[in-house]
Design a protein around this motif. Structure first.
Motif, mmCIF file in Angstrom:
data_model
loop_
_atom_site.group_PDB
_atom_site.id
_atom_site.type_symbol
_atom_site.label_atom_id
_atom_site.label_comp_id
_atom_site.label_asym_id
_atom_site.label_seq_id
_atom_site.Cartn_x
_atom_site.Cartn_y
_atom_site.Cartn_z
ATOM 1 N N UNK A 47 0.760 -1.347 -0.074
ATOM 2 C CA UNK A 47 -0.008 0.087 -0.149
ATOM 3 C C UNK A 47 0.842 1.253 0.044
ATOM 4 N N UNK A 48 2.266 1.027 -0.390
ATOM 5 C CA UNK A 48 2.776 2.327 -0.210
ATOM 6 C C UNK A 48 2.612 3.140 -1.223
ATOM 7 N N UNK A 49 2.866 4.570 -0.908
ATOM 8 C CA UNK A 49 2.659 5.539 -1.893
ATOM 9 C C UNK A 49 4.021 6.570 -2.236
ATOM 10 N N UNK A 50 5.045 5.871 -1.852
ATOM 11 C CA UNK A 50 6.301 6.305 -2.161
ATOM 12 C C UNK A 50 6.643 6.407 -3.700
ATOM 13 N N UNK A 51 7.489 7.279 -4.156
ATOM 14 C CA UNK A 51 7.770 7.464 -5.566
ATOM 15 C C UNK A 51 9.026 7.021 -5.853
ATOM 16 N N UNK A 52 9.093 6.566 -7.053
ATOM 17 C CA UNK A 52 10.492 6.245 -7.365
ATOM 18 C C UNK A 52 11.419 7.570 -7.934
ATOM 19 N N UNK A 53 12.733 7.302 -8.138
ATOM 20 C CA UNK A 53 13.571 8.815 -8.552
ATOM 21 C C UNK A 53 12.897 9.571 -9.820
#
Length: 230
Positions: free
Chosen positions: A139-145
């Motif tokens: 469920x992560x909302x983290x973005x890649x670079x």
């Protein structure tokens, strides 16, 4: 005796030839482009890497990149065929016909460097390390670079997975990234990097502004087209 031996040799020859024809036929069918009939009607929809950024469409358009024999591409065939009627700016790029212009994403280096060990398997059940859980990654909302959402799956150790993450250890559990980190927004010309699964590029003003990767993401985009135009 000589006649019998000659007959056996002829029969053997025929069996070998028939077997060879069958194998080659199956291989040809496997690699057959599933959109051939579509291209007979609208041949301009079939493009290559060299012309991918130079379509004459004034508004944004999409390029669906597929490999006929790949499971993901095969699973999308009906969805893609249906999508053609809802989006007149959908183009097709067959990986098999563009191999010299394509660069493979290095999954082994990527997974080895970025996947995380988050637990272990005990008596068939996953025991997560302190502070870890499936939801933390799924469920992560983290973005890649490059600004795209990071997509994980929970991966138990297997010999196959160990060929991607060479640090993987038997009995351990990993948060595995399944969406490639590719900076398509900076792409202009040259070799196109692909993650291996079917890919849908959105192009506007000669720039790739977004990409959908693999069956789930591509299906969602194409179903949205249907919803907006039905």
């Amino acid at each position: 005796m000589k006649h019998t031996k000659k007959t056996l040799m002829i029969v053997l020859f025929v069996v070998v030839v028939v077997g060879l024809i069958t194998v080659l036929g199956k291989k040809a069918h496997k690699n057959k482009d599933p959109y051939e009939s579509l291209f007979k009607i609208i041949p301009e929809r079939k493009i290559d890497v060299a012309s991918m950024m130079d379509q004459t469409t004034k508004h944004r358009y999409y390029v669906y990149i597929y490999k006929p024999q790949q499971k993901g591409s095969q699973a999308l065939e009906k969805t893609v065929n249906d999508a053609v009627q809802y989006n007149s700016s959908l183009y097709f790029l067959n990986v098999n016909e563009n191999l010299n212009a394509i660069k493979k994403f290095d999954w082994q280096t990527f997974n080895t460097q970025n996947d995380r060990e988050i637990g272990k398997v005990v008596n068939g059940k996953i025991i997560y390390n302190k502070g870890e859980s499936a939801d933390r990654y799924i469920k992560t909302t983290k973005k890649d670079p490059y600004g795209d959402r990071i997509v994980y799956t929970i991966q138990k150790y297997t010999k196959d997975y160990a060929t991607y993450n060479i640090k993987a250890r038997p009995g351990k559990v990993y948060a595995r990234i399944t969406r490639p980190w590719i900076n398509y927004r900076q792409y202009q010309k040259g070799k196109l990097t692909l993650g291996g699964g079917p890919t849908l590029l959105e192009i506007n003003k000669k720039k790739i502004v977004h990409f959908a990767y693999d069956t789930t993401e591509i299906t969602a985009v194409m179903k949205q087209w249907e919803k907006e135009n039905s």
